[in-house]
Design a protein around this motif. Sequence first.
Motif, PDB file in Angstrom:
ATOM      1  N   PHE A 108       0.833  -1.208   0.000  1.00 11.35           N
ATOM      2  CA  PHE A 108       0.000   0.000   0.000  1.00 11.35           C
ATOM      3  C   PHE A 108       0.869   1.260   0.000  1.00 11.35           C
ATOM      4  N   GLU A 109       1.937   1.268   0.809  1.00 13.62           N
ATOM      5  CA  GLU A 109       2.798   2.448   0.833  1.00 13.62           C
ATOM      6  C   GLU A 109       3.557   2.604  -0.476  1.00 13.62           C
ATOM      7  N   GLY A 110       3.783   1.488  -1.189  1.00 12.98           N
ATOM      8  CA  GLY A 110       4.421   1.591  -2.499  1.00 12.98           C
ATOM      9  C   GLY A 110       3.557   2.336  -3.497  1.00 12.98           C
ATOM     10  N   VAL A 111       2.234   2.232  -3.389  1.00 16.88           N
ATOM     11  CA  VAL A 111       1.333   2.978  -4.277  1.00 16.88           C
ATOM     12  C   VAL A 111       1.519   4.472  -4.048  1.00 16.88           C
ATOM     13  N   THR A 112       1.581   4.877  -2.764  1.00 25.25           N
ATOM     14  CA  THR A 112       1.779   6.296  -2.449  1.00 25.25           C
ATOM     15  C   THR A 112       3.109   6.786  -2.995  1.00 25.25           C
ATOM     16  N   PHE A 113       4.169   5.974  -2.852  1.00 26.92           N
ATOM     17  CA  PHE A 113       5.481   6.349  -3.364  1.00 26.92           C
ATOM     18  C   PHE A 113       5.459   6.464  -4.877  1.00 26.92           C
ATOM     19  N   ALA A 114       4.704   5.581  -5.536  1.00 28.42           N
ATOM     20  CA  ALA A 114       4.606   5.647  -7.002  1.00 28.42           C
ATOM     21  C   ALA A 114       3.944   6.945  -7.450  1.00 28.42           C
ATOM     22  N   HIS A 115       2.895   7.397  -6.745  1.00 26.13           N
ATOM     23  CA  HIS A 115       2.219   8.649  -7.100  1.00 26.13           C
ATOM     24  C   HIS A 115       3.154   9.834  -6.934  1.00 26.13           C
ATOM     25  N   LYS A 116       4.035   9.815  -5.933  1.00 30.20           N
ATOM     26  CA  LYS A 116       4.941  10.928  -5.688  1.00 30.20           C
ATOM     27  C   LYS A 116       6.073  10.983  -6.695  1.00 30.20           C
ATOM     28  N   THR A 117       6.537   9.821  -7.135  1.00 28.52           N
ATOM     29  CA  THR A 117       7.727   9.777  -8.006  1.00 28.52           C
ATOM     30  C   THR A 117       7.397   9.548  -9.466  1.00 28.52           C
ATOM     31  N   GLY A 118       6.202   9.121  -9.761  1.00 29.10           N
ATOM     32  CA  GLY A 118       5.828   8.864 -11.143  1.00 29.10           C
ATOM     33  C   GLY A 118       6.253   7.504 -11.647  1.00 29.10           C
ATOM     34  N   VAL A 119       6.738   6.651 -10.781  1.00 27.56           N
ATOM     35  CA  VAL A 119       7.101   5.297 -11.175  1.00 27.56           C
ATOM     36  C   VAL A 119       5.829   4.461 -11.315  1.00 27.56           C
ATOM     37  N   PRO A 156       2.997   2.115 -10.672  1.00 22.81           N
ATOM     38  CA  PRO A 156       2.514   1.592  -9.395  1.00 22.81           C
ATOM     39  C   PRO A 156       2.748   0.095  -9.244  1.00 22.81           C
ATOM     40  N   ALA A 157       2.612  -0.664 -10.344  1.00 25.23           N
ATOM     41  CA  ALA A 157       2.784  -2.121 -10.239  1.00 25.23           C
ATOM     42  C   ALA A 157       4.203  -2.468  -9.772  1.00 25.23           C
ATOM     43  N   VAL A 158       5.179  -1.712 -10.308  1.00 27.83           N
ATOM     44  CA  VAL A 158       6.566  -1.980  -9.904  1.00 27.83           C
ATOM     45  C   VAL A 158       6.763  -1.670  -8.420  1.00 27.83           C
ATOM     46  N   CYS A 159       6.250  -0.527  -7.954  1.00 27.95           N
ATOM     47  CA  CYS A 159       6.411  -0.148  -6.542  1.00 27.95           C
ATOM     48  C   CYS A 159       5.695  -1.130  -5.614  1.00 27.95           C
ATOM     49  N   VAL A 160       4.492  -1.575  -6.052  1.00 29.36           N
ATOM     50  CA  VAL A 160       3.761  -2.530  -5.219  1.00 29.36           C
ATOM     51  C   VAL A 160       4.531  -3.847  -5.121  1.00 29.36           C
ATOM     52  N   LEU A 161       5.074  -4.299  -6.264  1.00 31.12           N
ATOM     53  CA  LEU A 161       5.813  -5.556  -6.257  1.00 31.12           C
ATOM     54  C   LEU A 161       7.061  -5.457  -5.381  1.00 31.12           C
ATOM     55  N   LEU A 162       7.819  -4.345  -5.535  1.00 34.75           N
ATOM     56  CA  LEU A 162       9.024  -4.180  -4.723  1.00 34.75           C
ATOM     57  C   LEU A 162       8.673  -4.051  -3.241  1.00 34.75           C
ATOM     58  N   GLY A 163       7.603  -3.323  -2.937  1.00 32.47           N
ATOM     59  CA  GLY A 163       7.189  -3.191  -1.540  1.00 32.47           C
ATOM     60  C   GLY A 163       6.756  -4.533  -0.956  1.00 32.47           C
ATOM     61  N   PHE A 164       6.036  -5.303  -1.762  1.00 28.93           N
ATOM     62  CA  PHE A 164       5.590  -6.608  -1.294  1.00 28.93           C
ATOM     63  C   PHE A 164       6.789  -7.513  -0.994  1.00 28.93           C
ATOM     64  N   LEU A 165       7.784  -7.509  -1.884  1.00 30.54           N
ATOM     65  CA  LEU A 165       8.962  -8.342  -1.674  1.00 30.54           C
ATOM     66  C   LEU A 165       9.757  -7.874  -0.451  1.00 30.54           C
ATOM     67  N   ALA A 166       9.868  -6.545  -0.266  1.00 30.03           N
ATOM     68  CA  ALA A 166      10.603  -6.023   0.889  1.00 30.03           C
ATOM     69  C   ALA A 166       9.905  -6.403   2.195  1.00 30.03           C
ATOM     70  N   GLY A 167       8.598  -6.272   2.245  1.00 37.41           N
ATOM     71  CA  GLY A 167       7.862  -6.620   3.455  1.00 37.41           C
ATOM     72  C   GLY A 167       7.897  -8.111   3.739  1.00 37.41           C
ATOM     73  N   ALA A 168       7.830  -8.936   2.659  1.00 32.78           N
ATOM     74  CA  ALA A 168       7.847 -10.386   2.842  1.00 32.78           C
ATOM     75  C   ALA A 168       9.201 -10.880   3.328  1.00 32.78           C
ATOM     76  N   ALA A 169      10.246 -10.062   3.200  1.00 31.97           N
ATOM     77  CA  ALA A 169      11.574 -10.474   3.670  1.00 31.97           C
ATOM     78  C   ALA A 169      11.605 -10.678   5.183  1.00 31.97           C
ATOM     79  N   LEU A 170      10.557 -10.224   5.848  1.00 38.25           N
ATOM     80  CA  LEU A 170      10.498 -10.372   7.305  1.00 38.25           C
ATOM     81  C   LEU A 170      10.459 -11.846   7.727  1.00 38.25           C
ATOM     82  N   ILE A 171      10.087 -12.721   6.781  1.00 34.26           N
ATOM     83  CA  ILE A 171      10.050 -14.140   7.130  1.00 34.26           C
ATOM     84  C   ILE A 171      11.459 -14.693   7.377  1.00 34.26           C
ATOM     85  N   LEU A 172      12.474 -13.936   6.949  1.00 31.60           N
ATOM     86  CA  LEU A 172      13.868 -14.354   7.129  1.00 31.60           C
ATOM     87  C   LEU A 172      14.500 -13.739   8.371  1.00 31.60           C
TER      88      LEU A 172
END
Length: 433
Positions: free
Chosen positions: A46-57, A59-75
């Motif tokens: 969700f925060e990746g969507v906000t970052f995408a709106h601010k930077t113009g990147v 949204p799908a890329v930001c959501v995917l990267l955010g999802f992968l970063a958050g999922a790293a918590l399993i490690l």
Amino acid sequence: MSTTGAHVPDDGAGGRPRSGWWWWARRRGFFLDLTLAAVSAVECGFEGVTFAHKTGVAPAVCVLLGFLAGAALILRRRWPIAVVLLSIAVSPAQVGFVLSMVALYTLAASEVPRRITVSLAAMNGVASTLVAFVRFQDSLRNDNGRSMSLPVIAITSVLLALGVTAPPVLLGLYVRARRRLVESLRERADGLERELELLAEKAAERAERARAEERTRIARDMHDVVAHRVSLMVVHAAALKAVALKDPAKASASAELLGDMGREALTELRQMLGVLRTAEVERVAPASSVRPAAVLPDEPDGPCLDQLGELVEQSQAAGMTVEFTVEGEERPCGPRVEQTVYRVVQEALTNVHKHAAGAKAHVRLAYREVEIAVLVLNGPSDGTPATPLPSGGHGLLGMKERVTTHGGGFAAGPTPDGGFRVSALLPLAARPT
């Protein structure tokens, strides 16, 4: 131990490692990390969507990267340092609040060196301060109706960063210290348990030794009580047979003496059986009993030094030539020492009857300043046929055990003229048992 692979308890509360999945010690730890990783992934998405709106990147890329970063918590349990570094790396994108909090707690609660924990916590605090500072500036820039000075923004950003960084780190350090304390107490309890097992083994060994010593003492006492009387009875029986027809008066006297010796032997046997029964009762008595169960009590009304003359007379009546002398000023020796001296003389005279028929014997008792000495010396046999008497071969050993128990010295051996010598030296006061 690798600093990125430090073990962390499943729930952060400590506990012994158990069989589980991969680096999780318990299944519940796996499901807990899976849940935290899912929550963190959703938040970062969700925060990746906000970052995408601010930077113009995109949204799908930001959501995917955010999802992968958050999922790293399993490690987080396997590589806590790497997860913290990842949370610091994505902080400029203003994502990963849950990721940062959980990662800092895991790092502080793990076995990573404290200096590394402090360094990474400081880096996270600086990154959080910068992110908060930028957010406040953006907020003021978008809201022209409000104004805030830079020092106020800086102080507010620092306080906010401390509020986000300090609590998880302090909680993790507390859990780490508590886990170490629990492990230390558990190790101490295990050590005490091992010590108790060793003490129990030693107590069992001491009890076994005490039982063996008790059996030895019982055998020695039975030997001393019975062997002398029975040996004299056998000698008198043989003499009685020889003079029965030639000298009826002497035969009658020998028969009377034989009966007296038999009665004395029975009396001493009854006393010994009474002692054994007493010891058996004390063995099954409560633990508060004064006398240990494994120690056999002394003979009640046992023989004393005053009875040595009577003992010598009995041997003389059996046909042995015995000379008895006492040297020094008589003084009290204690009942246990007197019993030991009596038994030594008794067993030595019995051995003369058995092995040196017709030999002359000399019993010498000497009182010294702090000790008492006894000597039984006999010459060689004069050729008189010996009355066959059974021998267990434990007489000398029993005498030595009796004497050394009191801290005395014992010696026995043949003399140059073919006789035999038995000597013992005991302190006047018995050694406490």
